[in-house]
Motif scaffolding. Structure first.
Motif, PDB file in Angstrom:
ATOM      1  N   ALA A   1      -4.462  -0.779 -11.773  1.00  0.00           N
ATOM      2  CA  ALA A   1      -3.334  -1.636 -11.371  1.00  0.00           C
ATOM      3  C   ALA A   1      -2.198  -1.378 -12.343  1.00  0.00           C
ATOM      4  CB  ALA A   1      -3.720  -3.112 -11.396  1.00  0.00           C
ATOM      5  N   TRP A   2      -0.970  -1.492 -11.848  1.00  0.00           N
ATOM      6  CA  TRP A   2       0.203  -1.439 -12.725  1.00  0.00           C
ATOM      7  C   TRP A   2       1.213  -2.476 -12.280  1.00  0.00           C
ATOM      8  CZ3 TRP A   2       4.483  -0.470  -9.858  1.00  0.00           C
ATOM      9  CH2 TRP A   2       4.388   0.390  -8.765  1.00  0.00           C
ATOM     10  N   LYS A   3       2.059  -2.878 -13.238  1.00  0.00           N
ATOM     11  CA  LYS A   3       3.111  -3.867 -12.969  1.00  0.00           C
ATOM     12  C   LYS A   3       4.374  -3.428 -13.679  1.00  0.00           C
ATOM     13  CE  LYS A   3       3.991  -8.897 -13.267  1.00  0.00           C
ATOM     14  NZ  LYS A   3       5.345  -8.729 -12.935  1.00  0.00           N
TER      15      LYS A   3
ATOM     16  N   ASP B   1       3.982  -6.833 -18.821  1.00  0.00           N
ATOM     17  CA  ASP B   1       4.803  -6.163 -17.821  1.00  0.00           C
ATOM     18  C   ASP B   1       5.013  -4.740 -18.315  1.00  0.00           C
ATOM     19  OD1 ASP B   1       6.360  -5.584 -15.648  1.00  0.00           O
ATOM     20  OD2 ASP B   1       7.903  -7.077 -16.062  1.00  0.00           O
ATOM     21  N   GLN B   2       5.397  -3.867 -17.402  1.00  0.00           N
ATOM     22  CA  GLN B   2       5.575  -2.446 -17.713  1.00  0.00           C
ATOM     23  C   GLN B   2       4.300  -1.883 -18.328  1.00  0.00           C
ATOM     24  OE1 GLN B   2       9.269  -1.702 -19.803  1.00  0.00           O
ATOM     25  NE2 GLN B   2      10.459  -2.865 -18.323  1.00  0.00           N
ATOM     26  N   VAL B   3       3.187  -2.191 -17.650  1.00  0.00           N
ATOM     27  CA  VAL B   3       1.858  -1.811 -18.134  1.00  0.00           C
ATOM     28  C   VAL B   3       1.032  -1.253 -16.969  1.00  0.00           C
ATOM     29  CG1 VAL B   3      -0.326  -2.769 -19.012  1.00  0.00           C
ATOM     30  CG2 VAL B   3       1.834  -3.502 -20.002  1.00  0.00           C
ATOM     31  N   VAL B   4       0.197  -0.265 -17.273  1.00  0.00           N
ATOM     32  CA  VAL B   4      -0.791   0.261 -16.330  1.00  0.00           C
ATOM     33  C   VAL B   4      -2.167   0.134 -16.975  1.00  0.00           C
ATOM     34  CG1 VAL B   4      -0.508   2.646 -17.143  1.00  0.00           C
ATOM     35  CG2 VAL B   4      -1.477   2.228 -14.888  1.00  0.00           C
ATOM     36  N   VAL B   5      -3.162  -0.242 -16.167  1.00  0.00           N
ATOM     37  CA  VAL B   5      -4.539  -0.340 -16.650  1.00  0.00           C
ATOM     38  C   VAL B   5      -5.442   0.373 -15.650  1.00  0.00           C
ATOM     39  CG1 VAL B   5      -6.456  -1.857 -17.261  1.00  0.00           C
ATOM     40  CG2 VAL B   5      -4.116  -2.567 -17.773  1.00  0.00           C
TER      41      VAL B   5
ATOM     42  N   SER C   1       8.188   3.519 -15.641  1.00  0.00           N
ATOM     43  CA  SER C   1       8.511   3.893 -14.264  1.00  0.00           C
ATOM     44  C   SER C   1       7.227   4.040 -13.456  1.00  0.00           C
ATOM     45  CB  SER C   1       9.280   5.222 -14.234  1.00  0.00           C
ATOM     46  OG  SER C   1       8.434   6.282 -14.663  1.00  0.00           O
ATOM     47  N   VAL C   2       7.383   4.043 -12.144  1.00  0.00           N
ATOM     48  CA  VAL C   2       6.245   4.246 -11.248  1.00  0.00           C
ATOM     49  C   VAL C   2       5.645   5.625 -11.510  1.00  0.00           C
ATOM     50  CG1 VAL C   2       5.564   4.489  -8.832  1.00  0.00           C
ATOM     51  CG2 VAL C   2       7.173   2.696  -9.497  1.00  0.00           C
TER      52      VAL C   2
ATOM     53  N   ILE D   1      -2.491   7.352 -14.595  1.00  0.00           N
ATOM     54  CA  ILE D   1      -3.698   7.190 -13.777  1.00  0.00           C
ATOM     55  C   ILE D   1      -4.343   8.556 -13.522  1.00  0.00           C
ATOM     56  CG2 ILE D   1      -4.551   6.522 -11.487  1.00  0.00           C
ATOM     57  CD1 ILE D   1      -2.254   4.343 -11.566  1.00  0.00           C
ATOM     58  N   GLU D   2      -3.533   9.545 -13.159  1.00  0.00           N
ATOM     59  CA  GLU D   2      -4.059  10.885 -12.889  1.00  0.00           C
ATOM     60  C   GLU D   2      -4.643  11.519 -14.150  1.00  0.00           C
ATOM     61  OE1 GLU D   2      -0.790  12.967 -11.110  1.00  0.00           O
ATOM     62  OE2 GLU D   2      -1.050  11.956  -9.180  1.00  0.00           O
ATOM     63  N   ARG D   3      -4.010  11.282 -15.294  1.00  0.00           N
ATOM     64  CA  ARG D   3      -4.442  11.900 -16.554  1.00  0.00           C
ATOM     65  C   ARG D   3      -5.780  11.341 -17.037  1.00  0.00           C
ATOM     66  NH1 ARG D   3      -3.510  10.491 -21.944  1.00  0.00           N
ATOM     67  NH2 ARG D   3      -1.911   8.976 -21.393  1.00  0.00           N
ATOM     68  N   VAL D   4      -5.990  10.011 -16.919  1.00  0.00           N
ATOM     69  CA  VAL D   4      -7.193   9.399 -17.504  1.00  0.00           C
ATOM     70  C   VAL D   4      -8.352   9.227 -16.523  1.00  0.00           C
ATOM     71  CG1 VAL D   4      -5.822   8.204 -19.256  1.00  0.00           C
ATOM     72  CG2 VAL D   4      -6.491   6.993 -17.163  1.00  0.00           C
ATOM     73  N   SER D   5      -8.098   9.355 -15.235  1.00  0.00           N
ATOM     74  CA  SER D   5      -9.183   9.183 -14.262  1.00  0.00           C
ATOM     75  C   SER D   5     -10.251  10.254 -14.485  1.00  0.00           C
ATOM     76  CB  SER D   5      -8.644   9.274 -12.835  1.00  0.00           C
ATOM     77  OG  SER D   5      -7.852   8.148 -12.543  1.00  0.00           O
ATOM     78  N   VAL D   6     -11.505   9.843 -14.325  1.00  0.00           N
ATOM     79  CA  VAL D   6     -12.643  10.744 -14.539  1.00  0.00           C
ATOM     80  C   VAL D   6     -13.256  11.063 -13.170  1.00  0.00           C
ATOM     81  CG1 VAL D   6     -14.900  10.998 -15.653  1.00  0.00           C
ATOM     82  CG2 VAL D   6     -13.070   9.710 -16.794  1.00  0.00           C
ATOM     83  N   PRO D   7     -13.108  12.301 -12.698  1.00  0.00           N
ATOM     84  CA  PRO D   7     -13.612  12.644 -11.362  1.00  0.00           C
ATOM     85  C   PRO D   7     -15.118  12.424 -11.201  1.00  0.00           C
ATOM     86  CG  PRO D   7     -12.197  14.393 -12.214  1.00  0.00           C
ATOM     87  CD  PRO D   7     -12.409  13.423 -13.328  1.00  0.00           C
ATOM     88  N   THR D   8     -15.887  12.533 -12.279  1.00  0.00           N
ATOM     89  CA  THR D   8     -17.338  12.368 -12.181  1.00  0.00           C
ATOM     90  C   THR D   8     -17.783  10.908 -12.258  1.00  0.00           C
ATOM     91  OG1 THR D   8     -17.552  12.722 -14.566  1.00  0.00           O
ATOM     92  CG2 THR D   8     -17.782  14.669 -13.138  1.00  0.00           C
TER      93      THR D   8
END
Length: 194
Positions: A51-53, A84-88, A29-30, A37-44
């Motif tokens: 991208a996701w599809k 498909d059904q993947v986020v990177v 799901s979206v 994306i929020e969990r793995v993003s590194v603020p520093t």
């Protein structure tokens, strides 16, 4: 044939002193894509591009890199690997040497593609969405039988006298599911396409 990932995957590489880390995951799901994306993003980090599809839906973000040099190449990598059904998410730590637009596109797209190439994949089973309603008494039996037919329950809406359900069925199993529902309810339950 289209594939999705069986689990999360990662790939790290260095391009002209900049460090790139690609992280990929299967999503259904979206909301799941955004949460990843929020969990793995590194603020520093300098940039967290992604991208996701999901079927015909897709999104990408350059996170401050020149337009079209990060998110779009990541999406192209997803499509290029028949996923498909993947986020990177590709995270970049700037190393002091500018890569130029072509270099950025190659670095982001290449790192994403290598991550997906190394990931464990499985064929993506395409399903169609349908709906039906049943009584509370019928639901336990129907739910047990639907599980044996690889049907995915997408939504359950509990109402006063019945449960309205949205399910996903492999196209070749539609008639089998419709027959099951008719048999359990003496012909009262009708399967409707969405």
């Amino acid at each position: 044939m289209t594939f999705t990932l069986t689990d999360e995957a990662s790939c790290e590489e260095e391009v002209r002193k900049s460090r790139f880390l690609a992280l990929a995951a299967p999503v259904s799901s979206v909301e799941a894509a955004v949460a990843f994306i929020e969990r793995v993003s590194v603020p520093t980090a300098t940039h967290n591009c992604w991208a996701w599809k999901l079927g015909n839906q897709y999104r990408f973000n350059d996170d401050g890199e020149p337009g079209g040099t990060a998110g779009r190449p990541i999406l192209a990598a997803i499509e290029g690997q028949d996923c498909d059904q993947v986020v990177v998410v590709v995270i970049r730590w700037y190393g002091g040497i500018k890569l130029g637009t072509g270099g950025l596109m190659r670095a982001y797209g290449g790192c994403a593609a290598r991550c997906l190439q190394q990931a464990d994949k499985q064929p993506l089973v395409l399903r169609q969405d349908f709906r039906f309603a049943c009584t509370y008494a019928e639901w336990p039996l129907i739910k047990a039988r639907l599980a044996t037919l690889a049907v995915v329950v997408l939504d359950e809406e509990y109402q006063a006298l019945e449960i309205a359900l949205r399910i996903a069925i492999e196209p070749q199993r539609r008639d089998e599911v419709a027959t099951l529902l008719a048999n359990v309810s003496s012909g009262r339950i009708v399967l409707s396409a969405l």
